[in-house]
Structures are given as C-alpha cells and as structure tokens.
Write an enzyme that holds these catalytic residues in place. Structure first.
Site, PDB file in Angstrom:
ATOM      1  N   HIS A 135      21.250 -12.718  58.177  1.00  0.00           N
ATOM      2  CA  HIS A 135      20.396 -11.705  58.852  1.00  0.00           C
ATOM      3  C   HIS A 135      19.100 -11.988  58.167  1.00  0.00           C
ATOM      4  O   HIS A 135      18.925 -12.081  57.136  1.00  0.00           O
ATOM      5  CB  HIS A 135      20.855 -10.301  58.391  1.00  0.00           C
ATOM      6  CG  HIS A 135      21.958  -9.574  59.344  1.00  0.00           C
ATOM      7  ND1 HIS A 135      23.282  -9.872  59.350  1.00  0.00           N
ATOM      8  CD2 HIS A 135      21.603  -8.616  60.386  1.00  0.00           C
ATOM      9  CE1 HIS A 135      23.872  -9.309  60.103  1.00  0.00           C
ATOM     10  NE2 HIS A 135      23.053  -8.308  60.689  1.00  0.00           N
ATOM     11  N   GLU A 188      14.338 -10.022  60.740  1.00  0.00           N
ATOM     12  CA  GLU A 188      14.460  -9.104  61.621  1.00  0.00           C
ATOM     13  C   GLU A 188      13.505  -7.906  61.788  1.00  0.00           C
ATOM     14  O   GLU A 188      12.846  -7.715  62.835  1.00  0.00           O
ATOM     15  CB  GLU A 188      15.929  -8.382  61.197  1.00  0.00           C
ATOM     16  CG  GLU A 188      16.211  -7.086  62.187  1.00  0.00           C
ATOM     17  CD  GLU A 188      17.354  -6.356  61.826  1.00  0.00           C
ATOM     18  OE1 GLU A 188      18.047  -6.842  60.859  1.00  0.00           O
ATOM     19  OE2 GLU A 188      18.197  -5.563  62.469  1.00  0.00           O
TER      20      GLU A 188
HETATM   21  N1  ADE Z   1      23.920  -4.049  59.477  1.00  0.00           N
HETATM   22  C1  ADE Z   1      24.268  -3.658  60.603  1.00  0.00           C
HETATM   23  N2  ADE Z   1      23.469  -3.820  61.665  1.00  0.00           N
HETATM   24  C2  ADE Z   1      22.236  -4.435  60.739  1.00  0.00           C
HETATM   25  C3  ADE Z   1      21.103  -4.782  61.269  1.00  0.00           C
HETATM   26  N3  ADE Z   1      20.710  -4.684  62.343  1.00  0.00           N
HETATM   27  N4  ADE Z   1      20.481  -5.226  60.476  1.00  0.00           N
HETATM   28  C4  ADE Z   1      20.919  -5.610  59.105  1.00  0.00           C
HETATM   29  N5  ADE Z   1      22.114  -5.252  58.674  1.00  0.00           N
HETATM   30  C5  ADE Z   1      22.797  -4.683  59.696  1.00  0.00           C
HETATM   31 ZN    ZN Z   2      23.618  -7.300  62.539  1.00  0.00          ZN
END
Ligand code: ADE
Ligand code: ZN
Length: 336
Positions: free
Chosen positions: A200, A203
């Site tokens: 991740h 974001e």
């Molecule tokens: N865990 C669950 N959804 C998430 C997200 N959108 N970003 C980071 N961690 C997460």
């Molecule tokens: Zn996620």
C-alpha cells in the site's frame, strides 16, 4: 453498459481485504452477539458502512473497528472467507481473486486467537470455496505499518512459515509517519523465501506520496503497488512504473471515500494513468464497508469514463498477468 453485461464479464481482483469484505447479512446476524444491536438499516449503515467521504484515510481506518469486533472465532473466520469467495464468484463473476488480511488486525481484539488458528480457518474457507466454484484464490499476508519492529518480524516469520498457503506479503495502513525503509529486511527475507510483494503506497494525498511509491519498490521490492494513485501528480514516477512494468491496484470508490482524491468520483485520474501507459487494475479494497463490489465499480467506470468490454478486458488481462497465484493454478480458470 447494462448491469447484466457487466455482471457477465469474467473478472480478476487483486486488492480486497478479507476482514472488510463481510456479507451484510452476516454482519447483521453476528453483531448482536457482540453487543451491537441493529434495529434498522439506518443503524446498520451508520455503524458499519462508509458511503460519504470522510475527512481522511485515518478516519476511515478507525471506522473498521466495529467490524474487527466480529472476527472472534475460527468458525466465523472460516465462514467469512467462504462467503467472500462465494459472493465474488456468484455475484461478481470473479475468477481470480486475491484476498489479503492482517493477522494482527484480527488478534488485536481477540488475543485468544493465534495466527495459526486464524490462518487455518481462513484457508479452510477458501479451499472449500475453490472446490465449489470455478475460481482460484490467493491469500496475501499483511504487515500493518503501525506495528513494532518485533511484531512486524513475527508477522514476517508467520508469512514465510505459511508460504504454501500465502502468495504474497503486503504492508498496509497509513504510510504518513511510517516509512517503508525499516521494513526492508522483512520484505527481503519474504522475497527470498518465494513470496511475492505488494505494498500500500501513494494512497493518501500527501506531499511525498510519489516518493513513497518509489521507496516501496526500492526498499521493499514491491512488484505491484496498492493504490499508488497519487503518482498521477508526478510524470517521472509514472515513467518509472511504466519502465518497470509495475501495475497499480487502483480502488476508485475507496479513494473517493478516504478523500485520497478530492471532489467527485469523475475526477479520479484512472483514465489519465491508463492512457499514459501505467498498468492499471480495478479493485474494491474494502467492499463490505464501502458498500461496493466489482459490478458497481465497473458500472461507475462505464458511466463516468465510457469504459466498455475493451477497457475492462485490458485491465483484467493486466491483473491476471500480475496476479500472484501460481501459473499452473491460474491457468485452470483463466482465461475463461
Ligand atoms: N487497510 C484496509 N483498507 C486500507 C486502505 N484503504 N489503506 C490502507 N490500509 C488499509
Ligand atoms: Zn487496501
């Protein structure tokens, strides 16, 4: 495109959190056992769903805590794993599915459950679904960025010990204040053991987001990026991803609800990234909470960006190629 045409398209999904993919009827059935009464739909929605943008990613992550309370036994975990696959196959026509979960997210409220017990229950649910439905499912283990180094190491060891039933390792939660670099030794070890890596990154709408994406690749060996949407602000990082053939697991509704992308859903840069040559895939992230699924997500793309079978097939082809499930298993169900 009509809803029936969208439903009929065979799909691949790479980015879906198992713990946040509960069937709504299951949440309603389980919640009273944990002291959460749900007298009506409005109460259900206000406790468990996010349907309007929240202030930021952190507020969204906090909203997961009621659902976390329900993940209380191995019976429940086996059930939600099976149901997540069943709904993906029967309702959304997903044939290749990666489900990810954080063992520490489950044990946080349920310390009597240990990692092995959790994992075995989830594997039972997934394997039962793979027998019942013509689909292949891969599990990805998540290290939460908020963990201590000792706990991150414990999760790494657990993922490696279970490398026959995990396809990859991920790093999740909010990256602001939790750099990738300290996690590097763990990811290098997991890669060496044969696990794939997705992270991740990029974001939230923060100044350093494109740099975080590069660091996820350089320090953690990410082969795919969870979200990565913020790279649209930085042509150099886009080129970097294109050259390295690293796809983005984009999640439009999720980005709208966390305000990763401000404004309307139509302002999401998915098409811009795709047309620039970045490898793009369509995903739901947390469908049980975001009240979405792949059908509703595809409908948005059709309505907002005039996507049709050509664009959907293109994104699914990318997702299938970069899916971490071993080729022999993938090839049995894809292409359909
Ligand atoms: N865990 C669950 N959804 C998430 C997200 N959108 N970003 C980071 N961690 C997460
Ligand atoms: Zn996620």
């Amino acid at each position: 495109m009509k809803a029936t045409e969208i439903q009929a398209l065979p799909k691949v999904e790479l980015h879906r959190h198992l713990e946040l993919s509960l069937r709504h009827s299951t949440i309603k059935e389980l919640a009273p056992q944990f002291g959460i009464e749900i007298p009506d739909e409005a109460t259900f929605a206000s406790r468990f769903l996010i349907d309007q943008p929240m202030n930021d990613l952190g507020s969204v992550l906090n909203k997961f805590l009621d659902t976390q309370l329900l993940l209380a036994s191995d019976e429940i975990l086996e059930r939600i794993a099976y149901e997540a696959c069943e709904d993906a196959f029967k309702i959304e026509n997903i044939r290749l599915l990666e489900l990810r979960y954080a063992p520490t997210f489950v044990t946080y409220r349920h310390p009597d459950l240990d990692f092995d017990k959790i994992h075995q229950a989830i594997v039972r649910g997934v394997q039962r679904a793979e027998k019942d439905f013509k689909m292949a499912v891969g599990l990805v283990c998540i290290i939460q960025r908020i963990l201590t180094v000792a706990d991150a190491e414990r999760v790494t060891d657990f993922a490696i010990d279970n490398k026959d039933t995990f396809v990859g390792l991920d790093l999740a939660d909010n990256e602001v204040g939790f750099d990738s670099k300290p996690f590097s030794p763990f990811f290098m070890r997991a890669k060496k053991a044969g696990l794939h890596v997705t992270v991740h990154s990029g974001e939230a709408n923060v100044p350093n987001a494109p740099r975080y994406v590069r660091e996820a690749i350089e320090y953690l060996g990410a082969e795919r990026i969870g979200h990565g949407v913020q790279v649209y602000r930085d042509p150099e990082t886009m080129k970097y991803l294109i050259d390295k053939k690293i796809p983005l697991e984009l999640c439009l509704t999720s980005n709208y609800l966390t305000q990763a992308i401000a404004g309307e859903k139509s302002q999401h840069p998915f098409k811009q990234l795709m047309e620039a040559g970045v490898l793009t895939t369509i995903n739901t992230d947390d469908p049980g909470i975001f009240n979405c699924d792949m059908n509703s997500e595809y409908q948005l793309f059709a309505d907002l960006f005039q996507f049709g079978p050509k664009e959907f097939n293109y994104c699914n082809k990318i997702a299938a190629e970069h899916c971490f499930i071993p080729a022999a298993k993938k090839n049995k169900v894809w292409p359909v």
